[in-house]
Structure formats: C-alpha cells, structure tokens
Design an enzyme around this catalytic site. Structure first.
Site, PDB file in Angstrom:
ATOM      1  N   SER A 132      19.096  43.858  -1.923  1.00  0.00           N
ATOM      2  CA  SER A 132      18.596  42.426  -1.955  1.00  0.00           C
ATOM      3  C   SER A 132      19.207  41.955  -3.246  1.00  0.00           C
ATOM      4  O   SER A 132      19.678  42.520  -4.040  1.00  0.00           O
ATOM      5  CB  SER A 132      17.122  42.671  -2.077  1.00  0.00           C
ATOM      6  N   ARG A 133      19.066  40.514  -3.051  1.00  0.00           N
ATOM      7  CA  ARG A 133      19.734  39.749  -4.063  1.00  0.00           C
ATOM      8  C   ARG A 133      18.492  39.725  -5.181  1.00  0.00           C
ATOM      9  O   ARG A 133      19.125  39.569  -6.383  1.00  0.00           O
ATOM     10  CB  ARG A 133      19.906  38.281  -3.579  1.00  0.00           C
ATOM     11  N   LYS A 162      13.777  42.028  14.828  1.00  0.00           N
ATOM     12  CA  LYS A 162      13.944  41.231  15.989  1.00  0.00           C
ATOM     13  C   LYS A 162      13.849  39.755  15.281  1.00  0.00           C
ATOM     14  O   LYS A 162      13.429  39.514  14.042  1.00  0.00           O
ATOM     15  CB  LYS A 162      12.628  41.241  16.809  1.00  0.00           C
ATOM     16  N   ILE A 214       8.730  40.474   5.150  1.00  0.00           N
ATOM     17  CA  ILE A 214       8.572  41.431   6.428  1.00  0.00           C
ATOM     18  C   ILE A 214       8.685  42.793   5.961  1.00  0.00           C
ATOM     19  O   ILE A 214       7.947  43.647   6.492  1.00  0.00           O
ATOM     20  CB  ILE A 214       9.483  40.942   7.677  1.00  0.00           C
ATOM     21  N   ASP A 266      10.878  32.400  17.007  1.00  0.00           N
ATOM     22  CA  ASP A 266      10.704  33.602  16.142  1.00  0.00           C
ATOM     23  C   ASP A 266       9.518  34.421  16.291  1.00  0.00           C
ATOM     24  O   ASP A 266       9.438  35.527  16.558  1.00  0.00           O
ATOM     25  CB  ASP A 266      10.947  33.079  14.591  1.00  0.00           C
TER      26      ASP A 266
END
Length: 301
Positions: free
Chosen positions: A33-34, A87, A11, A165
């Site tokens: 971020s990993r 969201k 996303i 979702d």
C-alpha cells in the site's frame, strides 16, 4: 498458506484482514500500500519489490480499485502466484478473459470473487428455486455512496462503474440463484452532470426480471431481491443475509461473506483449479451498451 494483501483501504480493513485472521487456512504475510499497513505484518510500498523479495508467498489478494487491478494481477500471475480478485474482477470483460487465459497458461489459480454470493441466505435460496417456475423478479438495491465510499472519487471515474459497484453485488446473487439465464433488454442510467459514471440505474431483463439501483439513499439502506414463482414467493433481504419464503423466515445468519471467499480460495489452490465467472460483469457491460443516458444534478461528496 501465506497471502499478500494488496491495497489496504476500507474494504481490506473491514473485511479481508479480519477474514484472514479468523481463518485456519491463511497467514497474512505481507501488505502492499502507498500508505496503509497492518500491525505486525511486513509492509511494502512497492508491489514489484514484494513479488521479487517474498517468493515464499504463493497467493496475492488484490483489494485495489478496478482501474489498476489488471496490471497488478497480470504481474502476479506471470510471477507464478495465485490471484484472488475483489469484485468486479476487472474494468472490462477483455481484462477478465485475458487474466483467465494467462492464469491457465501459468498453471496458477485465479478466483474472481463475488462476496455477496457467500451471504447466508443465497445457497438455500438457490436450492429452493432450483425446481420452481419463475414469474417475476424484482431487485431493489439502494444505498448511500457517502457512507460506503466516503470521498472515493475513483467510483465516479471511468472504470469505477458508479452505482454498478454495489449493483453488481445484486447481479451476482441473481445470476447465482435463478435456475435460468437472463439477458438485459433495456436500461436507463442516470449520470450526475459532473461525473463519468452513473449514480442510479433502472434495468429490465428477460424473464420478468427488473432492477433498480440508486446511490442516493440516506437513512436505512435497501438490499432486497424478491422472486415470485408459481409455487410461492421468496425474499432475500439485507444483501442476501436473510431469506424469507412465503412470509416465513427460512435462513439468517451473521456476515461470513469474506470468510467464505477465503475458504473457497483455499479449496481452489489445493485443487489446482480456478473460478472465473464473469456473468455479473456481462450484465453491467450490457447496461452501458444498451442504456439510455439521463443527466441529473451534480454530485459532490
């Protein structure tokens, strides 16, 4: 304004990064971020380190799955940063209420975003319905989870919400455009035998409103809302992007949902305000509380 983007997954890459790049209000100053990163942007693997080192970044946009989002948001708020939430805004209503209270206490902006409300046809649909008497509302939201969440098992874990979702996007539109509040009265939730969250749901609300959500649809995807009134019929297609009134096209346009969210966030920060509407999440919570459970075939990606 500088913004840090936390969670560089699908996303973020598909929507957030392009929206920020195209905006005159924002500069993507850091990512967390990993494993993911954005070319030319400072990349952090450690969230706490980013907050400590980049005190020049006033805004954090969280693109993480809902399960870890509360802790990240709370840290940002307590560090004096404005926070933008993907969201759904939390796993639970208590999380959202807590974050809203913490943001108010800290004097920072909290924006619980609902990207589907920014779809091209939503605002004109709301305006058309404002003085209408609603007789029936039918929501059909069917898509292929393998296409939109490939291999993302978190959606079927507790807190991932399953078919809600995407379904919460429909609820965000319905609660935006209808001129009256609605409440859930019954629900049937279908759970794969090997999963913790539903893959399909049938919802019945007050005021003649019903919804069907399904994550098993292959081929063409369906994101439709039909509102019948004493003065005519309104249809929103393609997730709210296309509005039809009494069979005639009334509004349509390109996808600018996330551009709209970032424009709204800029307005909120400048005004020193927050926007935390948890209404769509209320209906999801009610579905889990009121819904009867049906076990269906196991699901694997």
């Amino acid at each position: 304004m500088k913004v840090a983007l936390v969670g560089i997954g699908k996303i973020a890459r598909d929507q957030h990064v392009p929206a920020i790049a195209d905006s005159g209000d924002w500069e993507l100053a850091a990512t967390v971020s990993r494993s993911g990163s954005v070319t030319g942007v400072a990349a952090f693997h450690d969230y706490d380190a980013m907050l400590a080192e980049r005190t020049d970044i006033p805004v954090v946009s969280l693109c993480l799955p809902p399960q870890p989002r509360f802790d990240y948001a709370l840290k940002a708020i307590r560090a004096g940063r404005h926070v933008m939430l993907e969201k759904p805004p939390g796993q639970t209503l208590a999380e959202v209420h807590t974050l809203a209270a913490e943001a108010e206490k800290a004097g920072v902006t909290l924006f619980a975003t609902w990207h589907s409300r920014m779809a091209h046809g939503v605002a004109p649909a709301k305006a058309w319905l404002a003085d209408k008497t609603i007789t029936k509302v039918t929501v059909t939201w069917k898509e292929d989870v393998r296409r939109w969440h490939p291999g993302q098992d978190w959606v079927f874990e507790p807190g991932g919400m399953g078919v809600f979702d995407p379904g919460i996007n429909a609820l965000s539109i319905v609660t935006e455009i209808l001129p009256m509040p609605i409440r859930l009265t019954a629900a049937v939730l279908e759970f794969p035998a090997n999963r913790h969250t539903p893959i399909a749901a049938n919802l019945t609300f007050s005021d003649g409103v019903s919804a069907v959500f399904d994550w098993r649809q292959e081929g063409p995807q369906t994101w439709d809302i039909t509102v019948e009134t004493t003065a005519g019929r309104l249809d929103l297609h393609d997730g709210g992007a296309r509005l039809v009134i009494d069979g005639a096209p009334a509004a349509a346009g390109p996808d600018r949902e996330y551009a709209g969210l970032y424009a709204r966030m800029a307005e909120l920060v400048k005004a020193g305000a927050s926007d935390v509407d948890a209404t769509p999440l209320v209906h999801v919570a009610d579905a889990f509380m009121l819904g009867s459970r049906r076990t269906v075939l196991p699901f694997e990606f």
